[in-house]
Structures are given as C-alpha cells and as structure tokens.
Design an enzyme around this catalytic site. Sequence first.
Site, short mmCIF file in Angstrom:
data_model
loop_
_atom_site.label_atom_id
_atom_site.label_comp_id
_atom_site.label_asym_id
_atom_site.label_seq_id
_atom_site.Cartn_x
_atom_site.Cartn_y
_atom_site.Cartn_z
N TYR A 263 0.83 -1.21 0.00
CA TYR A 263 0.00 0.00 0.00
C TYR A 263 0.86 1.26 0.00
CZ TYR A 263 -3.78 -3.15 1.59
OH TYR A 263 -4.71 -4.16 1.73
N HIS B 153 0.56 -11.41 2.49
CA HIS B 153 -0.41 -10.70 1.66
C HIS B 153 -1.13 -11.62 0.67
CE1 HIS B 153 -1.26 -6.35 0.17
NE2 HIS B 153 -2.31 -7.13 -0.03
#
Length: 278
Positions: A50, A108
Amino acid sequence: MSIPQRVLNDGTSIPAIGFGTYPLRGETGERAVVSAIEAGYRLLDTAVNYENEDAVGRGMRASGLERAQLIVQTKIPGRHHGYDETMASFEQSRRALDVEMIDVYLIHWPNPSVDRYVETFKAMIDLRDRGLVRTIGVSNFTEEFLTRLQRETGELPAVNQVELHPYFPQERLRAFHDEHGIVTEAWSPLGKNSPVLEEQAIVDAAAAHGVTPAQVILRWHVQLGSVPLPKSGNAERQHENFDVFGFELSAEEVEAITALGKSDGRLFGGDPNHHEEQ
C-alpha cells in the site's frame, strides 16, 4: 462506544471492525488514520504494497492514543517470501511504522508460482515466539494453502483476510475457517465498484432499521462473524461505517443478503496485492 471483540485461535483478540487504509498515503493518509481513530477504530490495516505504512504510523502517533490501545496490522508482499527475506521485510515494516511490535502480521497472498509461503510462515512463527509479532495470519489463502500450512508447520493462521461482500459471500471458505478457528477478515467489504448498495434486500433492511445501505452490509459482515475493513478518508463516512453495533439484522435479512452472491452472475476477484477496501 465499546467495540465487540473477536477472540483468535492464539488467545488474543481483535475488534469486530477495522479501518482499511489502501490507497491513502502521505498527509492524506495520516489525517485519515487520525480521524478514523477519533471515530472509534482501533484495528488499522496496512501493507508494504500500500506504500503507506509510514503514514499509518504517523497517524497513530498523532492521534494521541497510547500505543497499547491500537492494533496495527500489516502484510508481507509476495516478492519478500522466504525465511531471511521475511525477517528483513519485517524490520522494514517495523521501521516504517515506527513500532516495537507489529500486532497482526499477514502474508499478503500465497504467491504460489514462487512457492515459498511456508518458509515465510515459519519465519513469522519465530517472530511471534520472539515477542516481535503478537498474531500471525494470511490473506487471500484458499483452503488448500491453509491446509498445507498446518501440515508443514503444525499451525494454522489466526486470520485470513479475503475479498468478501454480498456478491461474493465466500460461504465454503468461511465454513472452513469456522471449523478450524480462523477469523475471516473482509477486504472490499462493500463490493467496490458494484451496485450492491442498490440491491432491494439491502435497501429494504436499511429502511427497516433506519440506517444506510452501507451500514446494513457492514452489520451483515459482523453477524456472519467476518471482520470488515471499510476504507474512507471522509470523517463523516468513517463514523457512519463504524456505527453498526446499535441494531441487528434478522436471520431472514442476513439470508436475503447472502443470497445475492448466489444469484449474481458476475465474477469477482480483485488484485490481491492492492485491496481496495471502501
């Protein structure tokens, strides 16, 4: 407001709703985190991919809340899989967040073409056992990948963060999670870029309870046992998304919303590296 907690299979707990931070970055991201904390959020979700761990860390400090009152959750990217690589990635995340301990540390996505996620999970177990991570989990893992982790490490993750919304209710995976004590977290909990907020079952429930369609969906998550991670940089919307504990959907309303996933023919499955939580 007291936030209901979800007890994890490692004996720790997380709030029943969290704040998603993708794609909030820089000063905008920092301000959004501060206002989210002011709205009541205590679980903050970020990730290396991110590119906003630093902003989340600054927002945590700027909020004035004690560190122990906040739960920061971040994710190791696929390109950092492997034992040594995971250790190095963890240190980078810890520095970016400027924290001593990462509360919830997730893989992730499994990155199966590289096939090093088991090594990564073993490193995460060691980080937890050394007291550097409180809880370990995964994101975007299927039943097959979860089963392999248990077979090769003797452990299952405490959470699995996956795409989940009324058009994609993940009933089979959630059942597996429930059977094995894994808490489901939901990215894109409001079905980003879909007309789900206009569905009659949701509009009717919103009218019946005097709330918004978004609040109905987030309450649906809570009653399923899923931990939604709505994202908004708008303080008013943050408050609205958080305010889902003052009403309860009926069993029929929950079933009608879940049934939207069975009747909708569209395919879902966003980019697992860039969850676009709403």
